[in-house]
Design an enzyme around this catalytic site. Structure first.
Site, PDB file in Angstrom:
ATOM      1  N   CYS A  74       0.696  -1.099   0.176  1.00  0.00           N
ATOM      2  CA  CYS A  74      -0.121  -0.041  -0.037  1.00  0.00           C
ATOM      3  C   CYS A  74       0.759   1.172   0.009  1.00  0.00           C
ATOM      4  CB  CYS A  74      -1.084   0.057   1.127  1.00  0.00           C
ATOM      5  SG  CYS A  74      -1.744   1.438   1.462  1.00  0.00           S
ATOM      6  N   CYS A 130       4.755  22.767   5.615  1.00  0.00           N
ATOM      7  CA  CYS A 130       4.406  21.512   5.582  1.00  0.00           C
ATOM      8  C   CYS A 130       5.452  20.899   4.412  1.00  0.00           C
ATOM      9  CB  CYS A 130       2.991  21.177   4.753  1.00  0.00           C
ATOM     10  SG  CYS A 130       2.774  21.937   3.402  1.00  0.00           S
TER      11      CYS A 130
END
Length: 468
Positions: free
Chosen positions: A82, A410
């Protein structure tokens, strides 16, 4: 540098010594760098070269010859496939060390800072079960089963999930069961290649403090038969579900959400408590994905600013006022700047909901609004997207000279670039960098930088290599 030829497909043996800012392990072979996903510093591995350049290569892990002491068994059975997480195979203490180093290296390499004052990473109480929002692409398997999950690493192959260890566990029943409901209704799943089908994504969002849940289906158009009936069934089945919405995205694009959202049943928003205030959060609202870590970082910001109540504060890139409103309670006047009109509407509603009257919000690009402000702010809070601030924003701040700047980032590479401009010619002193882990199990790290005008600082400015 060696002239030894290396070939794509070649098997090599290397020791992993570091982690890149994208989360891959980094080793060296014949004085050249090799990036290898799913590895940990301290691993000795056999690697197949899959993408070869003269000075570096990307490799694929073939065999773990000697495991690192920092390696652990992932919490998720599909963690090796994943693409939702990168670092479940790395123990959490070492993840925090790696993120701390990532911030330091960016400030030194890109910003030119010498011994930047980087604090230990602000760590959350749990590195699992934290995500308050998840948006899953949908897919139909070869046997016709509706699937939802994340794409496999470096591919467009969907990994079907019935639960996810990093999302809030209260969302797991919906993830497993809503797929079955879509299957029973016979709704067509969107096919990206053919631009056909109907349902593109399943969006789930939860208020960590309130427990309220929103369910959103992203659709190609509004024509979804019996959606009203199904929405009512979901509301009855899940007591914490407060609203079901459709978001229309007709474009042939990788963007998840379109510009239009309709509430089908219940409420169009959930309520969340943050920093003692109550916020309305819509399905596509930007709200930090780890509520508790965002709140902890806000506490650091409040402590470092040491606001006395007379200050004028500007929050650039303010969103729905998540940071603006708690800080407004501690200053004389606050202004939020935001380019998204819908976010500004929500910010105004959130201010009214909490009885905060000393704040105004303006819609527009920060680079246009900031130079037009009549009052010189004492404090400017920057929280830009990953690309960082426009160069003109930096130039405006250097002209206006607010006493304090807080830059919440970020992406530390653009943070380092922008801090270099602000500290140029010793105008500002970089007092402190506080990293925060908003995304455990990934290479992503947030950081808040605190700057003060150098002539107001009791010490000397933080020098950069370009200033010496």
């Amino acid at each position: 540098m060696t002239n030894t030829i290396w070939q794509q497909g070649e098997l090599i043996e290397i020791a992993i010594a570091d982690l890149s800012d994208t989360g891959d392990g980094v080793g060296r072979y014949n004085d050249r760098v090799v990036f290898v996903p799913d590895t940990v510093p301290g691993d000795r591995v056999e690697v197949r070269l899959v993408h070869v350049k003269p000075k570096y290569a990307h490799g694929k892990l073939q065999q773990l010859l000697q495991p690192s002491p920092h390696r652990q068994r992932p919490s998720c059975i599909v963690a090796d496939k994943c693409g939702g997480c990168q670092w479940q195979h790395i123990n959490y203490e070492f993840q925090l060390q790696a993120k701390h180093n990532q911030v330091i290296q960016a400030l030194e390499r890109i910003g030119g800072f010498i011994q930047p004052p980087v604090d230990p990473v602000l760590a959350p109480t749990s590195p699992l079960g934290y995500r308050n929002k998840a948006t899953y692409p949908l897919h139909k398997s070869s046997t016709g089963q509706v699937q939802a999950g994340y794409y496999q690493k470096a591919s467009h192959q969907l990994i079907n999930l019935n639960q996810c260890p990093v999302q809030d566990s209260r969302l797991n029943p919906l993830l497993a069961e809503v797929k079955q409901d879509i299957q029973k209704r016979g709704w067509q799943i969107y096919n990206e290649q053919r631009h056909q089908g109907q349902i593109r994504h399943l969006g789930l969002r939860i208020g960590r403090r309130t427990g309220e849940i929103l369910l959103t289906l992203v659709v190609k158009d509004w024509n979804l038969p019996e959606i009203e009936t199904q929405a009512q069934e979901w509301l009855q089945r899940y007591p914490q579900l407060v609203g079901v919405s459709l978001n229309r995205n007709p474009a042939r694009t990788n963007a998840i959400f379109g510009s239009e959202t309709r509430c089908i049943a219940g409420m169009p928003y959930l309520r969340e408590k943050f920093a003692g205030l109550e916020f309305q959060v819509l399905p596509d609202t930007f709200f930090q994905v780890y509520t508790e870590t965002a709140e902890a970082l806000l506490e650091v910001i409040q402590s470092e600013l040491n606001l006395q109540g007379y200050e004028v504060l500007v929050d650039a890139y303010c969103g729905i006022g998540t940071l603006t409103l708690p800080l407004a309670k501690k200053v004389r006047q606050a202004t939020g700047l935001e380019v998204q009109p819908e976010a500004v509407k929500q910010a105004i509603l959130n201010a009214q909901r909490n009885g905060i009257n000393n704040v105004t919000f303006q819609t527009g690009a920060v680079e246009k609004l900031l130079p037009q402000m009549e009052n010189v702010p004492d404090v400017v809070l920057l929280d830009p997207p990953r690309k960082g601030c426009d160069r003109s924003v930096m130039e405006t701040l250097r002209q206006v000279k607010p006493s304090q700047i807080v830059y919440v980032s970020c992406k530390v590479a653009t943070l380092a670039r922008d801090l270099k401009l602000l500290c140029q010619d010793k105008l500002y002193t970089l007092k402190r960098i506080q990293p925060a882990d908003f995304f455990p199990q990934t290479a992503h790290v947030e950081a808040a930088a605190f700057l003060v005008l150098s002539h107001l600082d009791g010490g000397s400015a933080t020098l950069t290599k370009t200033q010496i």
